[in-house]
Design a protein around this motif. Structure first.
Motif, short mmCIF file in Angstrom:
data_model
loop_
_atom_site.label_atom_id
_atom_site.label_comp_id
_atom_site.label_asym_id
_atom_site.label_seq_id
_atom_site.Cartn_x
_atom_site.Cartn_y
_atom_site.Cartn_z
N ALA A 102 0.71 -1.11 -0.13
CA ALA A 102 0.00 -0.10 -0.08
C ALA A 102 0.95 1.37 0.10
N GLY A 103 2.19 1.18 -0.13
CA GLY A 103 3.15 2.25 -0.03
C GLY A 103 3.44 2.89 1.41
N MET A 104 2.95 2.22 2.26
CA MET A 104 3.46 2.37 3.62
C MET A 104 4.75 1.77 4.06
N ILE A 105 5.55 2.58 4.98
CA ILE A 105 6.86 2.07 5.42
C ILE A 105 6.56 1.05 6.50
N ALA A 106 7.10 -0.04 6.08
CA ALA A 106 6.92 -1.22 7.13
C ALA A 106 8.02 -1.65 7.93
N GLY A 107 9.33 -1.04 7.60
CA GLY A 107 10.43 -1.24 8.31
C GLY A 107 11.41 -0.20 7.87
#
Length: 151
Positions: free
Chosen positions: A127-132
């Motif tokens: 979704a284009g979110m920073i996961a790490g």
């Protein structure tokens, strides 16, 4: 500093083949976005070659690998060709994206303060979110580490 849960800032840069590439082009896929100092330096070469060797496994997990440095697209082309790198290398000579992702910083080099890239890797979800966010990564271990992060 960007953190987990933030929207990853979109950008468009030129790749090693002269094509304009945007982060948003990869919506629906996981993205390993890694920032490195310079083509053909020992640490950066180890890091890139490790991502290259493991690239089929990243693809199996539905992930895209993108390396970014302030080198030119022409430099990236030579680097990718020399080491057979199968993934995208983006040129950011104006340091816009390096600054956007907060990796262009003051650091110590041979006892002197200089501005440069702090080796950092971001994992961005579908979704284009920073996961790490992985700061000051070890070049030779980064690809392995990121492969383990992919679920």
């Amino acid at each position: 500093m960007l953190k987990i849960g933030d929207q990853a800032p979109d950008f468009t840069l030129e790749d090693q083949n002269g094509k304009m590439v945007s982060l948003s082009d990869f919506e629906g896929k996981k993205v390993i976005l890694y920032f490195y100092s310079k083509d053909n330096t020992s640490g950066c070469t180890k890091q890139a070659c490790a991502f290259g060797e493991l690239y089929p496994q990243f693809q199996e997990k539905g992930a895209v690998v993108i390396g970014v440095s302030k080198d030119t697209a022409a430099s990236h082309k030579k680097f990718a060709d020399k080491y057979g790198l199968p993934f995208i290398l983006l040129a950011d000579p104006e340091k816009r994206v390096l600054e956007l992702y907060d990796v262009w910083k003051e650091k110590m080099m041979y006892g002197k303060k200089v501005m440069g890239v702090v080796r950092t890797t971001y994992l961005i979800d579908e979704a284009g979110m920073i996961a790490g966010v992985f700061g000051k990564v070890k070049a030779a271990e980064n690809a392995d580490q990121m492969l383990k992060e992919l679920k």
